[in-house]
Design a protein around this motif. Sequence first.
Motif, mmCIF file in Angstrom:
data_model
loop_
_atom_site.group_PDB
_atom_site.id
_atom_site.type_symbol
_atom_site.label_atom_id
_atom_site.label_comp_id
_atom_site.label_asym_id
_atom_site.label_seq_id
_atom_site.Cartn_x
_atom_site.Cartn_y
_atom_site.Cartn_z
ATOM 1 N N UNK A 89 0.910 -0.909 0.110
ATOM 2 C CA UNK A 89 0.321 -0.146 0.018
ATOM 3 C C UNK A 89 0.846 1.380 -0.273
ATOM 4 N N UNK A 90 2.293 1.654 -0.186
ATOM 5 C CA UNK A 90 3.201 1.809 -0.535
ATOM 6 C C UNK A 90 3.345 2.913 -1.572
ATOM 7 N N UNK A 91 2.728 1.794 -2.645
ATOM 8 C CA UNK A 91 3.907 1.885 -3.343
ATOM 9 C C UNK A 91 2.186 3.047 -3.787
ATOM 10 N N UNK A 92 2.905 4.101 -4.560
ATOM 11 C CA UNK A 92 2.917 5.574 -5.407
ATOM 12 C C UNK A 92 3.366 6.384 -5.966
ATOM 13 N N UNK A 93 3.170 7.311 -6.733
ATOM 14 C CA UNK A 93 4.568 8.288 -7.129
ATOM 15 C C UNK A 93 4.790 8.981 -5.708
ATOM 16 N N UNK A 94 5.702 8.703 -5.361
ATOM 17 C CA UNK A 94 6.425 10.198 -4.577
ATOM 18 C C UNK A 94 7.138 11.424 -4.601
ATOM 19 N N UNK A 95 6.044 12.818 -4.641
ATOM 20 C CA UNK A 95 6.698 13.889 -4.782
ATOM 21 C C UNK A 95 7.274 14.889 -3.754
ATOM 22 N N UNK A 96 8.721 15.716 -3.660
ATOM 23 C CA UNK A 96 9.415 16.875 -2.603
ATOM 24 C C UNK A 96 8.802 17.421 -3.302
ATOM 25 N N UNK A 97 8.600 18.259 -2.149
ATOM 26 C CA UNK A 97 8.288 19.332 -2.598
ATOM 27 C C UNK A 97 8.484 20.976 -1.427
ATOM 28 N N UNK A 98 8.414 22.337 -1.930
ATOM 29 C CA UNK A 98 9.302 23.188 -1.163
ATOM 30 C C UNK A 98 8.637 24.397 -0.484
ATOM 31 N N UNK A 99 8.717 24.863 1.104
ATOM 32 C CA UNK A 99 7.696 26.056 1.219
ATOM 33 C C UNK A 99 8.786 27.080 1.608
ATOM 34 N N UNK A 100 9.284 27.829 1.543
ATOM 35 C CA UNK A 100 9.882 29.248 2.300
ATOM 36 C C UNK A 100 9.768 29.655 3.136
#
Length: 122
Positions: A89-100
Amino acid sequence: QVQLVESGGGLVQAGGSVRLSCVLSGRTFSSYSMGWFRQAPGKEREVVGAISWGGGRTYYADAVKGRFTISRHNAKNTVYLQMNSLKPEDTAVYYCAAEERGAWPPRDYGYWGQGTQVTVSS
């Protein structure tokens, strides 16, 4: 202009481990809180966790708490997502994101990577 590039995804067996990396370029990395998100097929994107700009604060979604760890290396402009005891169930596309830097945890993220696929086989 901030750019984020993820790497490290792939196919792994259940119970295994994977480490994802995300490199930020274009701005001062230490000025940004970094988040990890994932999106499974047919599901909405969900937060995995985040780390503050200095690395002193983290938080995790209940689904990954105790199995995933977020860390950062400011000199390398890189944030990591160490994933252990992986489940199908961890199968997924993983994204990183940034916020100042600002509110913690960030209420929104201004910059996103393209994502990396993680597939966990049973």
